[in-house]
Design an enzyme around this catalytic site. Structure first.
Site, PDB file in Angstrom:
ATOM      1  N   GLU A 194     -15.857 -11.023   4.497  1.00 19.73           N
ATOM      2  CA  GLU A 194     -14.549 -10.772   3.563  1.00 19.73           C
ATOM      3  C   GLU A 194     -14.205 -12.091   3.015  1.00 19.73           C
ATOM      4  O   GLU A 194     -13.739 -12.030   1.926  1.00 19.73           O
ATOM      5  CB  GLU A 194     -13.678 -10.072   4.347  1.00 19.73           C
ATOM      6  CG  GLU A 194     -12.439  -9.595   3.571  1.00 19.73           C
ATOM      7  CD  GLU A 194     -11.335  -8.927   4.261  1.00 19.73           C
ATOM      8  OE1 GLU A 194     -10.964  -9.559   5.284  1.00 19.73           O
ATOM      9  OE2 GLU A 194     -10.883  -8.029   3.791  1.00 19.73           O
ATOM     10  N   CYS A 234      -8.351  -1.926   4.391  1.00 16.80           N
ATOM     11  CA  CYS A 234      -8.467  -3.123   5.015  1.00 16.80           C
ATOM     12  C   CYS A 234      -9.502  -3.427   5.990  1.00 16.80           C
ATOM     13  O   CYS A 234      -9.732  -4.533   6.309  1.00 16.80           O
ATOM     14  CB  CYS A 234      -7.299  -2.970   5.727  1.00 16.80           C
ATOM     15  SG  CYS A 234      -6.274  -1.584   6.035  1.00 16.80           S
ATOM     16  N   GLU A 284       0.822  -1.009  -0.019  1.00 14.05           N
ATOM     17  CA  GLU A 284      -0.018   0.046   0.020  1.00 14.05           C
ATOM     18  C   GLU A 284       1.106   1.198   0.017  1.00 14.05           C
ATOM     19  O   GLU A 284       0.483   2.266  -0.824  1.00 14.05           O
ATOM     20  CB  GLU A 284      -0.778  -0.128   1.333  1.00 14.05           C
ATOM     21  CG  GLU A 284      -2.088   1.065   1.167  1.00 14.05           C
ATOM     22  CD  GLU A 284      -3.122   0.534   2.121  1.00 14.05           C
ATOM     23  OE1 GLU A 284      -3.409  -0.702   2.411  1.00 14.05           O
ATOM     24  OE2 GLU A 284      -4.110   1.710   2.324  1.00 14.05           O
ATOM     25  N   LYS A 303     -15.480  -9.622   8.853  1.00 20.42           N
ATOM     26  CA  LYS A 303     -14.195 -10.424   8.292  1.00 20.42           C
ATOM     27  C   LYS A 303     -14.999 -11.741   7.891  1.00 20.42           C
ATOM     28  O   LYS A 303     -14.620 -12.490   6.867  1.00 20.42           O
ATOM     29  CB  LYS A 303     -13.319 -10.567   9.214  1.00 20.42           C
ATOM     30  CG  LYS A 303     -12.553  -9.459   9.528  1.00 20.42           C
ATOM     31  CD  LYS A 303     -11.362  -9.333   8.297  1.00 20.42           C
ATOM     32  CE  LYS A 303     -10.548  -7.741   8.629  1.00 20.42           C
ATOM     33  NZ  LYS A 303      -9.739  -7.467   7.425  1.00 20.42           N
ATOM     34  N   GLU A 338       2.047   1.604  -3.647  1.00 19.76           N
ATOM     35  CA  GLU A 338       0.945   2.020  -4.321  1.00 19.76           C
ATOM     36  C   GLU A 338       0.778   3.413  -3.893  1.00 19.76           C
ATOM     37  O   GLU A 338       0.664   4.506  -5.104  1.00 19.76           O
ATOM     38  CB  GLU A 338      -0.166   1.337  -3.786  1.00 19.76           C
ATOM     39  CG  GLU A 338      -1.442   1.292  -4.531  1.00 19.76           C
ATOM     40  CD  GLU A 338      -2.731   0.601  -4.073  1.00 19.76           C
ATOM     41  OE1 GLU A 338      -2.557  -0.083  -2.971  1.00 19.76           O
ATOM     42  OE2 GLU A 338      -3.850   0.677  -4.756  1.00 19.76           O
ATOM     43  N   GLU A 348     -11.047 -13.012  -5.794  1.00 13.74           N
ATOM     44  CA  GLU A 348      -9.502 -12.711  -5.150  1.00 13.74           C
ATOM     45  C   GLU A 348      -9.470 -13.325  -3.846  1.00 13.74           C
ATOM     46  O   GLU A 348      -8.184 -13.602  -3.443  1.00 13.74           O
ATOM     47  CB  GLU A 348      -9.194 -11.374  -5.201  1.00 13.74           C
ATOM     48  CG  GLU A 348      -9.189 -10.662  -6.588  1.00 13.74           C
ATOM     49  CD  GLU A 348     -10.623 -10.092  -7.032  1.00 13.74           C
ATOM     50  OE1 GLU A 348     -11.082 -10.682  -8.040  1.00 13.74           O
ATOM     51  OE2 GLU A 348     -11.025  -9.478  -5.999  1.00 13.74           O
ATOM     52  N   CYS A 406     -10.472  -0.976  14.822  1.00 13.85           N
ATOM     53  CA  CYS A 406     -10.654  -2.467  15.046  1.00 13.85           C
ATOM     54  C   CYS A 406     -10.643  -2.797  16.569  1.00 13.85           C
ATOM     55  O   CYS A 406     -11.358  -3.584  17.163  1.00 13.85           O
ATOM     56  CB  CYS A 406      -9.661  -3.228  14.638  1.00 13.85           C
ATOM     57  SG  CYS A 406      -9.330  -3.016  12.886  1.00 13.85           S
ATOM     58  N   SER A 453      -7.223   1.753  -2.321  1.00 13.46           N
ATOM     59  CA  SER A 453      -5.970   0.869  -2.277  1.00 13.46           C
ATOM     60  C   SER A 453      -6.644  -0.542  -2.753  1.00 13.46           C
ATOM     61  O   SER A 453      -7.545  -1.134  -2.216  1.00 13.46           O
ATOM     62  CB  SER A 453      -5.550   0.672  -1.108  1.00 13.46           C
ATOM     63  OG  SER A 453      -4.508  -0.359  -1.257  1.00 13.46           O
TER      64      SER A 453
END
Lengths: 583, 158
Positions: free
Chosen positions: A363, A301, A280, A360, A283, A369, A511, A321
């Site tokens: 996710e 994230c 990142e 999550k 990037e 991917e 988080c 990102s």
């Protein structure tokens, strides 16, 4: 200057600022007024009626949560009349609530249950009137069970105002009132982003995390599976709360615990965070210096934030990102890099992740991917709350375990990796490495204090070799739009961009305040959890992702270079606009 | 065709009310008056046009009895549950209507032929138990007469 008010509560003099509620004032003099609807994070809703108090000179009772204290007021919070009324209120609430405690997701952890215990409820005084509404577990992350709802309104306040998602609402009225998405649809068809803040604020078992612990036990029992595990940064500083320890980093005990539970290898999401930063920060520098992609770059994230963006702000997709979340990176690498290095058949690897987060769970199958290794990269995700139950089931004296280390290959982390768990942490970690990429030098002071803390939108300007980098950090989804609108406005008017880099975390505090964390979170607790995280960072010898020797080894032996072909295949993802309502 | 009209009406309504306070309820009233209910795709469009979350629109629609979420039936069947009818076992009529039409109170049959409501006092307690279809009142109804009464309306169609 605030006007100060002097009043008496149960004969004790209290001096508070004008506008303070009776409940807040009582707390200052060690008086606890019971409530089931008022949460420290939220404005009062005056829904439950348990907090009634007497005020001298009035024959009415007042709700302490929403009554501002007045000068010379004399308040009684406890006498036999008040106890009697509160008990009746509680009995009325219980007349709409099934006696399912033994089978409930909130058993032993339920505010209604403990209130019933405190008030010595021993029978159903009123005839039971139970609602017959089916459970909704369609999101695969949280379970909505409106039959257990006491209509306190916390979830709705959090979902509508706190997170600006508006998935939940009160439908109908009176006896028929229920929590539901708009109309007869399922949560998976609603705007729900799976952040789980509703479940973290619910006082009962009406909304709770979908329990996947059985899947983990079954995998551990299966001799054909090679079970591996990773823990997220925020879990280590919160899991102790389930065992009476607050604000303590229990990383090394968790590593020992996982080996005792039967995991063959113990990894750390913080290592994945270091890899995320390599990609990142790379990037960011590509976009900043070489015009390869749009600025500002926005972090990705947080899966609830990703879902929110795909639904509500899909015009920002190009700013996102493409780097996967740390958790997914460790998952992918466990079934490629780790499997290859250790000669293990990746088909046998079963990757369990422990996350502070309900989203999550979503996710891990979000897009193609997430299967980059050729397998589902993460097999199952369980939350901190589920882990605490597993520890208890396993009968392990967790707090007294000896310290152990993680398995280095995917387990060693830098200070930058661990601060991902607190709001501003991803930004700080990325800046530490971006500075190095741009200047080729190391920072003298790696601390970016301005990105830390609980202010809802944090802004700062950082000088990297003469280039001024403007950043913004937002947490709590309701604060995102303001930041994005500034970007949209500047783009529309062709003005200089307000920011180069934006970090967003869906949950307040990042988080550490995740929807899967232990209950009863307040800002004070969020700060305790995050200070344990910053302490871990401070204690680390290596505090920048690019200095992590295992990260260097990963790139040397396997990935090649950041943003290279292989890391693009394994460590990056794509986004698409999604409908807010499916029907 | 009806849909096109609805779309045109909706834009007109939003234009008329957009800048005014309390506009949501006024627009919903107009939609209900024109169509007899508030269709979901209309609410979704309204949500976008007014920039009001769909959840809020549904909170309002379901709070007030006046708004309906389902299209009205061709014939409105009401069974009275006022005190007199209640005492004369109107609940058995409700059960019977629900059984024959395969719908619950407040719902409309799949073929949109009947909509069924339970109401309070139709003002003819002497005739209890009372049911009403459209404008016609049926008094002293027995459970076993319900099927015949309903079938008249089906036959009328044929």
């Amino acid at each position: 200057m605030y006007k100060m008010i002097e009043a008496k509560i149960n004969g004790i003099t209290v001096e508070v600022k004008e506008g303070t509620t009776v409940m807040e004032a009582a707390k200052k003099v060690q008086i606890k007024i019971p409530t089931l609807c008022k949460h420290p994070d939220l404005p009062p809703s005056a829904a439950c009626g348990l907090c009634i108090v007497k005020v001298k000179g009035s024959n009415k009772m007042f709700r302490a949560c929403c009554t501002p204290i007045e000068d010379k007021m004399e308040i009684t919070t406890n006498d036999p009349d008040i106890v009697e009324v509160r008990k009746t209120v509680l009995e009325l609430i219980l007349s709409n609530h099934p006696n399912d405690c033994l089978k409930c997701g909130r058993n032993s952890n339920c505010e209604l249950q403990s209130m019933a215990s405190d008030f010595g409820i021993r029978e159903d005084v009123f005839k039971k009137f139970l609602r017959d509404i089916p459970q909704d577990s369609t999101t695969g992350t949280i379970v909505l069970d409106p039959t257990k709802c006491i209509l306190c309104g916390r979830c709705i306040e959090v979902c509508q105002k706190g997170q600006d998602v508006w998935a939940l609402s009160f439908l109908q009225r009176g006896m028929d009132t229920r929590i539901s998405p708009a109309g007869d649809i399922k949560l998976s068809e609603s705007p729900c982003v799976k952040c789980g803040q509703c479940s973290a604020h619910c006082p009962t078992g009406a909304i709770f995390e979908k329990d996947d612990t059985r899947l983990v036990w079954e995998a551990l029992k299966n001799a054909d599976k090679y079970c591996v595990i990773q823990i997220a940064p925020a879990v280590r500083v919160a899991i102790g709360e389930a065992f009476g320890v607050v604000g303590k980093n229990l990383t090394k005990k968790l590593y020992a615990l996982f080996r005792r539970m039967g995991f063959k290898a113990v990894f750390d999401t913080n290592f994945g965070a270091d890899v995320t930063i390599m990609e990142e920060a790379g990037e960011f520098v590509e976009r900043l210096l070489h015009n390869k992609g749009e600025l500002p770059l926005i972090t990705s994230c947080c899966p609830a934030w990703v879902d929110f963006m795909e639904k509500f702000h899909s015009d920002m997709i190009n700013h996102f990102s493409t780097c996967k979340s740390p958790h997914e990176i460790v998952g992918t690498l466990s079934k490629t890099y780790y499997a290859e290095k250790n000669g293990i058949d990746p088909a046998k690897i079963y990757m369990v992740s422990i996350m502070p987060c309900t989203a999550k769970k979503y996710e891990i199958t979000r897009s193609g991917e997430m299967f980059a290794s050729g397998f589902q990269d993460i097999d199952v995700t369980i939350t901190t709350r589920e882990l605490s139950r597993m520890i208890k089931q396993a009968g392990i004296d967790f707090l007294n375990l000896p310290d152990e280390e993680a398995d280095g290959l995917l387990g060693e982390y830098s200070g930058a990796g661990v601060i991902f768990g607190a709001t501003g942490g991803v930004m700080e970690a990325a800046l530490r490495t971006a500075y190095n990429i741009v200047t080729g030098k190391e920072l003298e002071d790696v601390n970016f204090i301005k990105t830390r803390g609980l202010e809802s939108i944090k802004e700062a300007e950082i000088d990297i070799k003469g280039t001024k980098i403007r950043i913004a950090v937002a947490h709590g989804l309701s604060h995102v739009e303001e930041v994005l609108n500034r970007v949209r406005q500047a783009k529309k008017e062709g003005k200089e961009l307000p920011y180069h880099f934006i970090e967003v975390m869906a949950c307040p505090g990042g988080c550490v305040g995740g929807g899967g964390q232990p209950y009863n979170v307040t800002d004070a607790l969020r700060l305790k959890r995050s200070s344990a995280i910053y302490q871990d960072d401070k204690d680390k010898e290596l505090r920048c992702s690019h200095k992590n020797p295992y990260v260097k080894k990963l790139y040397k032996d396997f990935l090649g270079k950041p943003l290279g072909e292989k890391s693009h295949k394994l460590c990056h993802t794509e986004y698409k606009a999604r409908p807010i309502y499916i029907r | 065709m009806k849909k096109d009209r609805l779309q045109a009406d909706l834009e007109g309504l939003v234009k008329k009310w957009k800048s005014k306070k309390g506009n949501l309820i006024m627009i919903l009233h107009s939609i209900e008056n024109i169509y007899g209910y508030v269709p979901r795709d209309t609410s979704l469009k309204l949500s976008r046009l007014l920039d009001v979350p769909l959840a809020r629109i549904y909170e309002v629609i379901t709070f007030y009895n006046y708004f309906k979420l389902e299209p009205p039936g061709k014939h409105n069947v009401s069974v009275c549950m006022g005190t007199a009818c209640y005492l004369r076992d109107a609940s058995s009529l409700i059960e019977e209507v629900e059984k024959i039409l395969h719908i619950k109170e407040g719902q409309t049959t799949k073929d949109s032929m009947f909509h069924f409501d339970v109401v309070r006092c139709l003002g003819c307690c002497g005739l209890a138990p009372v049911m009403m279809i459209d404008e016609k009142v049926y008094g002293k109804v027995k459970k076993n007469e319900v099927a015949d009464i309903l079938s008249k309306y089906v036959k009328e169609e044929e």
